[in-house]
Design an enzyme around this catalytic site. Structure first.
Site, PDB file in Angstrom:
ATOM      1  N   ARG A 185     -16.642  31.749  10.956  1.00 63.30           N
ATOM      2  CA  ARG A 185     -16.209  32.226  12.185  1.00 63.30           C
ATOM      3  C   ARG A 185     -15.287  33.347  12.102  1.00 63.30           C
ATOM      4  NH1 ARG A 185     -14.727  27.298  15.084  1.00 63.30           N
ATOM      5  NH2 ARG A 185     -16.997  27.045  15.520  1.00 63.30           N
ATOM      6  N   ASP A 222     -12.902  21.185   8.694  1.00 67.74           N
ATOM      7  CA  ASP A 222     -13.777  20.503   9.652  1.00 67.74           C
ATOM      8  C   ASP A 222     -12.725  19.659  10.428  1.00 67.74           C
ATOM      9  OD1 ASP A 222     -16.243  21.612   8.645  1.00 67.74           O
ATOM     10  OD2 ASP A 222     -16.057  19.886   7.390  1.00 67.74           O
ATOM     11  N   ASP A 246      -9.867  18.541  12.888  1.00 67.34           N
ATOM     12  CA  ASP A 246      -9.293  19.087  14.049  1.00 67.34           C
ATOM     13  C   ASP A 246      -8.453  18.232  14.915  1.00 67.34           C
ATOM     14  OD1 ASP A 246     -10.600  21.839  13.516  1.00 67.34           O
ATOM     15  OD2 ASP A 246     -12.355  20.890  14.556  1.00 67.34           O
ATOM     16  N   ASP A 260     -13.896  15.649  15.034  1.00 73.89           N
ATOM     17  CA  ASP A 260     -14.897  16.073  13.820  1.00 73.89           C
ATOM     18  C   ASP A 260     -14.818  15.194  12.801  1.00 73.89           C
ATOM     19  OD1 ASP A 260     -15.723  17.828  15.602  1.00 73.89           O
ATOM     20  OD2 ASP A 260     -14.334  19.385  15.090  1.00 73.89           O
TER      21      ASP A 260
END
Length: 175
Positions: free
Chosen positions: A23, A105, A107, A120
């Site tokens: 991202r 991953d 969170d 997650d």
């Protein structure tokens, strides 16, 4: 490692353990940048996903990165209070292109009342097996997850009352 000056506009990029870009966040303003800590702000910025999809953030945010911690924190300023989104990931690095880190991953979402949820876990387990995270990495991630939860519950660091508001006031000086 030299950092852009306060007021500079940078991108933030997260990668996955396999080296692929995950991202990209654009137009983030440096409010404090040192080798050990970066605090930055943004508002309604463009985010590009690895598949090319794009979207805009919905609210102003203050981002906190520390070179010794395997997580980063985004304080999102909403009408009903400050929400935090915390990413378990590698310590940041700056390479003149962007501030970068590896996203692992897991969170944590923290609500204005201080309650939180872990997100997650299934994605973390899948990627841990798929990308073959070393056992030492899993140990680091789990240790930093506990440190992050402690900071949340004790209202330390970026969770300290007034932290996000103070840095948001500073961010407004650059808009």
């Amino acid at each position: 490692m030299s950092f852009p000056a306060t007021g500079s506009i940078i991108n933030i990029q997260s990668y996955k353990h396999n080296g692929y870009l995950h991202r990209n966040w654009e137009d983030t303003v440096i409010l404090k940048g040192t080798p050990s800590q970066v605090i930055c702000g943004n508002d309604r910025i463009l985010v590009t996903e690895s598949d090319g999809r794009q979207w805009r953030t919905r609210e102003p945010a203050i981002c906190y990165f520390n070179s010794k911690q395997w997580f980063n924190v985004i304080g999102m300023i909403r009408e009903d209070g400050i929400y935090y989104y915390c990413n378990l990931g590698s310590p940041f690095m700056w390479d003149k292109e962007a501030l970068k880190y590896i996203d692992y991953d897991l969170d944590i979402k923290v609500f204005p009342d201080g309650t939180y949820i872990l997100l997650d876990e299934d994605e973390y387990e899948l990627h841990r097996r798929m990308m073959r995270y070393p056992s030492q990495l899993d140990t680091i991630i789990q240790k930093n997850l506990q440190e992050l939860i402690m900071m949340v519950t004790q209202k330390k660091g970026p969770f300290e009352p007034g932290f996000v508001e103070q840095w948001y006031e500073r961010y407004l000086e650059f808009r």
